[in-house]
Design a protein around this motif. Structure first.
Motif, PDB file in Angstrom:
ATOM      1  N   ASN A 108      -8.115  11.861   1.056  1.00 30.01           N
ATOM      2  CA  ASN A 108      -9.172  11.533   2.021  1.00 30.01           C
ATOM      3  C   ASN A 108      -8.506  10.916   3.255  1.00 30.01           C
ATOM      4  OD1 ASN A 108     -11.265  10.138   3.478  1.00 30.01           O
ATOM      5  ND2 ASN A 108     -12.570  10.359   1.678  1.00 30.01           N
ATOM      6  N   ALA A 109      -8.233  11.772   4.257  1.00 29.00           N
ATOM      7  CA  ALA A 109      -7.460  11.336   5.429  1.00 29.00           C
ATOM      8  C   ALA A 109      -8.181  10.233   6.213  1.00 29.00           C
ATOM      9  CB  ALA A 109      -7.186  12.525   6.332  1.00 29.00           C
ATOM     10  N   LYS A 110      -9.503  10.330   6.287  1.00 27.56           N
ATOM     11  CA  LYS A 110     -10.269   9.348   7.060  1.00 27.56           C
ATOM     12  C   LYS A 110     -10.144   7.955   6.442  1.00 27.56           C
ATOM     13  CE  LYS A 110     -14.876   8.592   9.061  1.00 27.56           C
ATOM     14  NZ  LYS A 110     -16.274   9.112   9.119  1.00 27.56           N
ATOM     15  N   TYR A 111     -10.282   7.886   5.133  1.00 26.84           N
ATOM     16  CA  TYR A 111     -10.182   6.588   4.447  1.00 26.84           C
ATOM     17  C   TYR A 111      -8.752   6.044   4.527  1.00 26.84           C
ATOM     18  CZ  TYR A 111     -10.766   3.099   0.731  1.00 26.84           C
ATOM     19  OH  TYR A 111     -10.804   1.931   0.010  1.00 26.84           O
ATOM     20  N   SER A 112      -7.758   6.948   4.371  1.00 24.24           N
ATOM     21  CA  SER A 112      -6.359   6.532   4.457  1.00 24.24           C
ATOM     22  C   SER A 112      -6.061   5.965   5.843  1.00 24.24           C
ATOM     23  CB  SER A 112      -5.443   7.725   4.161  1.00 24.24           C
ATOM     24  OG  SER A 112      -4.093   7.348   4.291  1.00 24.24           O
ATOM     25  N   ARG A 113      -6.587   6.637   6.887  1.00 26.90           N
ATOM     26  CA  ARG A 113      -6.356   6.127   8.256  1.00 26.90           C
ATOM     27  C   ARG A 113      -7.011   4.771   8.460  1.00 26.90           C
ATOM     28  NH1 ARG A 113      -6.914  11.660   9.831  1.00 26.90           N
ATOM     29  NH2 ARG A 113      -9.143  11.370  10.241  1.00 26.90           N
ATOM     30  N   ALA A 114      -8.153   4.532   7.810  1.00 22.92           N
ATOM     31  CA  ALA A 114      -8.819   3.228   7.934  1.00 22.92           C
ATOM     32  C   ALA A 114      -7.931   2.119   7.343  1.00 22.92           C
ATOM     33  CB  ALA A 114     -10.169   3.265   7.214  1.00 22.92           C
ATOM     34  N   ILE A 115      -7.300   2.395   6.209  1.00 29.38           N
ATOM     35  CA  ILE A 115      -6.395   1.398   5.614  1.00 29.38           C
ATOM     36  C   ILE A 115      -5.169   1.197   6.511  1.00 29.38           C
ATOM     37  CG2 ILE A 115      -5.018   0.789   3.591  1.00 29.38           C
ATOM     38  CD1 ILE A 115      -6.797   2.634   1.933  1.00 29.38           C
ATOM     39  N   GLN A 116      -4.675   2.292   7.080  1.00 36.41           N
ATOM     40  CA  GLN A 116      -3.528   2.173   7.980  1.00 36.41           C
ATOM     41  C   GLN A 116      -3.880   1.346   9.216  1.00 36.41           C
ATOM     42  OE1 GLN A 116      -1.754   6.135   8.694  1.00 36.41           O
ATOM     43  NE2 GLN A 116      -2.594   6.765   6.729  1.00 36.41           N
ATOM     44  N   ALA A 117      -5.112   1.493   9.702  1.00 35.70           N
ATOM     45  CA  ALA A 117      -5.550   0.688  10.851  1.00 35.70           C
ATOM     46  C   ALA A 117      -5.580  -0.796  10.490  1.00 35.70           C
ATOM     47  CB  ALA A 117      -6.940   1.145  11.307  1.00 35.70           C
ATOM     48  N   VAL A 118      -5.967  -1.087   9.256  1.00 34.95           N
ATOM     49  CA  VAL A 118      -5.957  -2.481   8.785  1.00 34.95           C
ATOM     50  C   VAL A 118      -4.536  -3.043   8.827  1.00 34.95           C
ATOM     51  CG1 VAL A 118      -6.260  -3.939   6.734  1.00 34.95           C
ATOM     52  CG2 VAL A 118      -8.007  -2.262   7.343  1.00 34.95           C
ATOM     53  N   VAL A 119      -3.557  -2.209   8.434  1.00 31.27           N
ATOM     54  CA  VAL A 119      -2.156  -2.657   8.462  1.00 31.27           C
ATOM     55  C   VAL A 119      -1.716  -2.949   9.890  1.00 31.27           C
ATOM     56  CG1 VAL A 119       0.232  -1.964   8.010  1.00 31.27           C
ATOM     57  CG2 VAL A 119      -1.553  -1.396   6.355  1.00 31.27           C
ATOM     58  N   VAL A 120      -2.061  -2.064  10.827  1.00 28.20           N
ATOM     59  CA  VAL A 120      -1.660  -2.254  12.233  1.00 28.20           C
ATOM     60  C   VAL A 120      -2.262  -3.548  12.792  1.00 28.20           C
ATOM     61  CG1 VAL A 120      -1.848  -1.321  14.569  1.00 28.20           C
ATOM     62  CG2 VAL A 120      -1.348   0.212  12.648  1.00 28.20           C
ATOM     63  N   VAL A 121      -3.556  -3.751  12.545  1.00 28.72           N
ATOM     64  CA  VAL A 121      -4.212  -4.988  13.016  1.00 28.72           C
ATOM     65  C   VAL A 121      -3.565  -6.206  12.357  1.00 28.72           C
ATOM     66  CG1 VAL A 121      -6.380  -6.284  13.005  1.00 28.72           C
ATOM     67  CG2 VAL A 121      -6.392  -3.832  13.511  1.00 28.72           C
ATOM     68  N   GLY A 122      -3.243  -6.086  11.079  1.00 33.66           N
ATOM     69  CA  GLY A 122      -2.618  -7.198  10.365  1.00 33.66           C
ATOM     70  C   GLY A 122      -1.249  -7.547  10.925  1.00 33.66           C
ATOM     71  N   VAL A 123      -0.456  -6.526  11.272  1.00 29.99           N
ATOM     72  CA  VAL A 123       0.879  -6.778  11.832  1.00 29.99           C
ATOM     73  C   VAL A 123       0.767  -7.485  13.189  1.00 29.99           C
ATOM     74  CG1 VAL A 123       2.925  -5.646  12.798  1.00 29.99           C
ATOM     75  CG2 VAL A 123       2.010  -4.892  10.600  1.00 29.99           C
ATOM     76  N   ILE A 124      -0.169  -7.025  14.016  1.00 30.21           N
ATOM     77  CA  ILE A 124      -0.370  -7.685  15.322  1.00 30.21           C
ATOM     78  C   ILE A 124      -0.775  -9.144  15.112  1.00 30.21           C
ATOM     79  CG2 ILE A 124      -1.811  -7.715  17.396  1.00 30.21           C
ATOM     80  CD1 ILE A 124      -1.989  -4.632  17.120  1.00 30.21           C
ATOM     81  N   ALA A 125      -1.680  -9.368  14.166  1.00 30.92           N
ATOM     82  CA  ALA A 125      -2.121 -10.743  13.873  1.00 30.92           C
ATOM     83  C   ALA A 125      -0.961 -11.592  13.363  1.00 30.92           C
ATOM     84  CB  ALA A 125      -3.256 -10.716  12.850  1.00 30.92           C
ATOM     85  N   MET A 126      -0.071 -10.985  12.563  1.00 35.11           N
ATOM     86  CA  MET A 126       1.105 -11.718  12.066  1.00 35.11           C
ATOM     87  C   MET A 126       1.985 -12.199  13.217  1.00 35.11           C
ATOM     88  SD  MET A 126       2.566  -9.668   8.743  1.00 35.11           S
ATOM     89  CE  MET A 126       2.089 -10.146   7.078  1.00 35.11           C
ATOM     90  N   ILE A 127       2.208 -11.331  14.204  1.00 35.22           N
ATOM     91  CA  ILE A 127       3.056 -11.699  15.346  1.00 35.22           C
ATOM     92  C   ILE A 127       2.421 -12.848  16.124  1.00 35.22           C
ATOM     93  CG2 ILE A 127       4.027 -10.857  17.524  1.00 35.22           C
ATOM     94  CD1 ILE A 127       4.052  -8.042  16.213  1.00 35.22           C
ATOM     95  N   VAL A 128       1.125 -12.718  16.412  1.00 34.81           N
ATOM     96  CA  VAL A 128       0.423 -13.765  17.162  1.00 34.81           C
ATOM     97  C   VAL A 128       0.437 -15.075  16.379  1.00 34.81           C
ATOM     98  CG1 VAL A 128      -1.823 -14.461  18.090  1.00 34.81           C
ATOM     99  CG2 VAL A 128      -1.043 -12.091  18.349  1.00 34.81           C
TER     100      VAL A 128
END
Length: 280
Positions: free
Chosen positions: A175-195
């Protein structure tokens, strides 16, 4: 930098990754309509979640001095966050593990298995809530801040999501759509980690006791945090790039996850080295 708190470093990072992965994999099986057999494979792959959680619990016993003291830590359930942490962690392991065992063996009604899964998810959230509160000690000003909340939450989010992505993709989840949603969570999480990391380092400059400044507790902290951030960005990018391909290369994704996981172990080691108390 001292490594005397290595049992707690391993316990907290292993547990946060395991809970994050279990929550995402359980949600995947609850809400996503997958092909026949995929859900069974996702559940089967939860085995690695329980291996990680088991290793975390084993590491935590080294902090007790003697494993025989483990039961004493449950004496103050309700009034001590340490006791609550051990209780909720045990419930997470029990509910989630029992669900996994019944589902893999196809034993018991499906409704009962779903109830156990949901109870495991609730216990996992309670486990994480208790774990954070263990370290919010008002006499330890370097820990008693919102950064502790964010640090623990983001480890669960980023490390747990990457671990879950590897496990569900190895189950032929498509399910590419659901997988991309989890990947988006990772990207947001990494940005939050840096901040969060930059904010925490700036805040440490204002924390002092009568004998030491918080910014002096970890030698070369700026360099170590820089290495940590580079590892998180590079590891996440490598792993996410693999999931974007039509056929995921899970071996390379695992390398990316390992880089992020090591970075979080480094970050947690810095956290425990920041221990200081007010006054003398």
């Amino acid at each position: 930098m001292a490594f005397h708190e290595w049992p707690l470093v391993l316990f907290t990072v292993f547990a946060q990754t395991a809970v994050g992965a279990f929550l995402i994999m359980s949600l995947t099986n609850l809400v996503i309509d997958s092909r026949v057999g995929v859900k069974d494979k996702i559940t089967r792959n939860m085995f690695f979640v329980w291996v990680l959680m088991g290793l975390g619990f084993m590491a935590s016993t080294a902090h007790l001095g003697s494993p025989m003291r483990a039961m004493n830590a449950l004496n103050q359930v309700g009034s001590s966050w340490l006791s609550n942490e051990i209780l909720t962690g045990s419930l997470f392991f029990a509910f989630g593990g029992f669900y996994w065992l019944l589902d893999v063996l196809k034993k018991g009604p499906e409704g009962l298995r779903k109830v156990l899964m949901v109870l495991g998810m609730i216990a996992g959230v309670a486990f994480m809530y208790s774990m954070v509160n263990v370290y919010l000690i008002n006499t330890v000003p370097t820990w008693d801040t919102p950064y502790t909340w964010w640090s623990f939450l983001l480890t669960m989010l980023v490390s747990g999501s990457l671990f879950a992505l590897i496990l569900i993709h190895s189950a032929q989840f498509d399910n590419a759509k659901y997988s991309r949603a989890i990947q988006a969570v990772v990207v947001v999480g990494v940005i939050a980690m840096i901040v969060m990391t930059l904010g925490q380092m700036a805040a440490l400059a204002d924390i002092n006791s009568s004998v030491v400044a918080a910014s002096d507790l970890v030698v070369n902290m700026g360099c170590l945090q820089g290495i940590r951030i580079v590892l998180i960005i590079a590891g996440s990018a490598i792993a996410l790039a693999c999931f974007r391909r039509e056929k995921s290369n899970l071996a390379i994704a695992l390398v990316g996850f390992a880089m992020v996981f090591f970075a979080e172990l480094l970050g947690r080691t810095i956290f425990f080295n920041l221990h200081m108390t007010v006054g003398m």
